[in-house]
Design a protein around this motif. Structure first.
Motif, short mmCIF file in Angstrom:
data_model
loop_
_atom_site.label_atom_id
_atom_site.label_comp_id
_atom_site.label_asym_id
_atom_site.label_seq_id
_atom_site.Cartn_x
_atom_site.Cartn_y
_atom_site.Cartn_z
N ILE A 276 0.85 -1.18 0.00
CA ILE A 276 0.00 0.00 0.00
C ILE A 276 0.89 1.24 0.00
N HIS A 277 0.57 2.19 -0.86
CA HIS A 277 1.26 3.48 -0.89
C HIS A 277 0.28 4.55 -0.38
N PHE A 278 0.64 5.19 0.72
CA PHE A 278 -0.18 6.26 1.27
C PHE A 278 0.28 7.58 0.65
N ILE A 279 -0.62 8.23 -0.10
CA ILE A 279 -0.24 9.44 -0.82
C ILE A 279 -0.99 10.66 -0.24
N ASN A 280 -0.41 11.83 -0.48
CA ASN A 280 -0.99 13.13 -0.06
C ASN A 280 -1.15 13.24 1.47
N GLU A 281 -0.32 12.52 2.19
CA GLU A 281 -0.41 12.59 3.65
C GLU A 281 0.00 13.97 4.16
N GLU A 282 1.02 14.55 3.54
CA GLU A 282 1.48 15.87 3.98
C GLU A 282 0.48 16.97 3.65
N GLN A 283 -0.39 16.73 2.65
CA GLN A 283 -1.39 17.73 2.27
C GLN A 283 -2.69 17.57 3.08
N CYS A 284 -2.79 16.52 3.86
CA CYS A 284 -4.00 16.26 4.64
C CYS A 284 -4.14 17.32 5.74
N GLN A 285 -5.31 17.98 5.81
CA GLN A 285 -5.51 19.05 6.78
C GLN A 285 -5.42 18.53 8.20
N ALA A 286 -5.94 17.34 8.45
CA ALA A 286 -5.89 16.77 9.80
C ALA A 286 -4.44 16.56 10.26
N VAL A 287 -3.57 16.18 9.33
CA VAL A 287 -2.15 16.01 9.66
C VAL A 287 -1.52 17.38 9.89
N LYS A 288 -1.88 18.36 9.06
CA LYS A 288 -1.36 19.71 9.25
C LYS A 288 -1.76 20.28 10.61
N ASP A 289 -2.92 19.86 11.10
CA ASP A 289 -3.40 20.34 12.40
C ASP A 289 -2.80 19.57 13.57
N GLY A 290 -1.84 18.72 13.29
CA GLY A 290 -1.15 18.00 14.36
C GLY A 290 -1.53 16.54 14.49
#
Length: 211
Positions: A110-124
């Motif tokens: 599985i390749h997880f993509i756009n994780e850095e662009q995810c707003q929830a990740v940006k919010d911590g």
């Protein structure tokens, strides 16, 4: 990526047993076996340097490989790899024949993509990957090298399950085919980051230690 990693030369070996395998490894050869289909299993020998180079590529483990066996080409999937416990050595390989028109059963990453662009990740938030591969069935021509999971719109405290994945045409999930909710495995969850201890709690712990 060169297609050369999916093409391996192999020789049929008749000298079998632990002693023979040990001699092969000392000569930088890898013992292997090819099985499946209606033909009998065949013991093989491959060049270790070519195998170890190919093994550095993720696609090597989920791609239809071409084995050139004494002038005859056979398509196969890599089903098992045995490695030396501490040396960078591959000690044995298992290959399964691929038959055109017959489903293959294997696991792909599985390749997880756009994780850095995810707003929830940006919010911590922190993405917890519960699985890193998915078990599938499909025809050899439809075999994907990996399955993508788009994290862009995953929200805080949301969990994606197998049923949320978009599988390529002709590809089916082995677990979901069992038609039981228990087999709809969690794939990834975004959880809030653990909170740091409050300052007064930390001071209280220090005071208790001093007493």
């Amino acid at each position: 990526m060169s297609d050369a990693i999916f093409n391996l030369d192999a020789e049929v070996r008749t000298d079998l047993g632990k002693g023979a395998s040990r001699r092969l490894r000392h000569a930088d050869k890898v013992p292997a076996i090819l099985y499946g289909g209606e033909e009998a299993p065949v013991s093989l020998t491959l060049d270790h340097n070519k195998v170890i180079n190919a093994a550095d590529f993720e696609a090597f483990y989920s791609h239809v490989l071409k084995l050139n066996i004494d002038g005859k080409q056979v398509e196969a999937l890599l089903k098992d790899v045995q490695r030396h416990p501490f040396k960078p050595k591959i000690t044995h390989l298992d290959f399964q024949r691929v038959i055109a028109g017959q489903d293959v059963h294997t696991s792909v990453p599985i390749h997880f993509i756009n994780e850095e662009q995810c707003q929830a990740v940006k919010d911590g938030g922190i993405a917890e990957h519960h699985v890193n591969e998915v078990e599938i069935t499909c025809l050899p021509k439809d075999l994907p090298e990996f399955i993508e999971v788009d994290m862009a719109n995953v929200e805080m405290d949301q969990t994606l399950h197998l049923s949320d994945l978009t599988l390529p045409a002709g590809v089916s999930s082995v677990e979901l085919a069992k038609e039981d909710e228990a087999h709809n495995l969690a794939v990834v969850t975004i959880k809030p980051a653990p909170k740091a201890p409050a300052a007064d709690e930390a001071e209280g712990e220090e005071d208790a230690t001093e007493e």
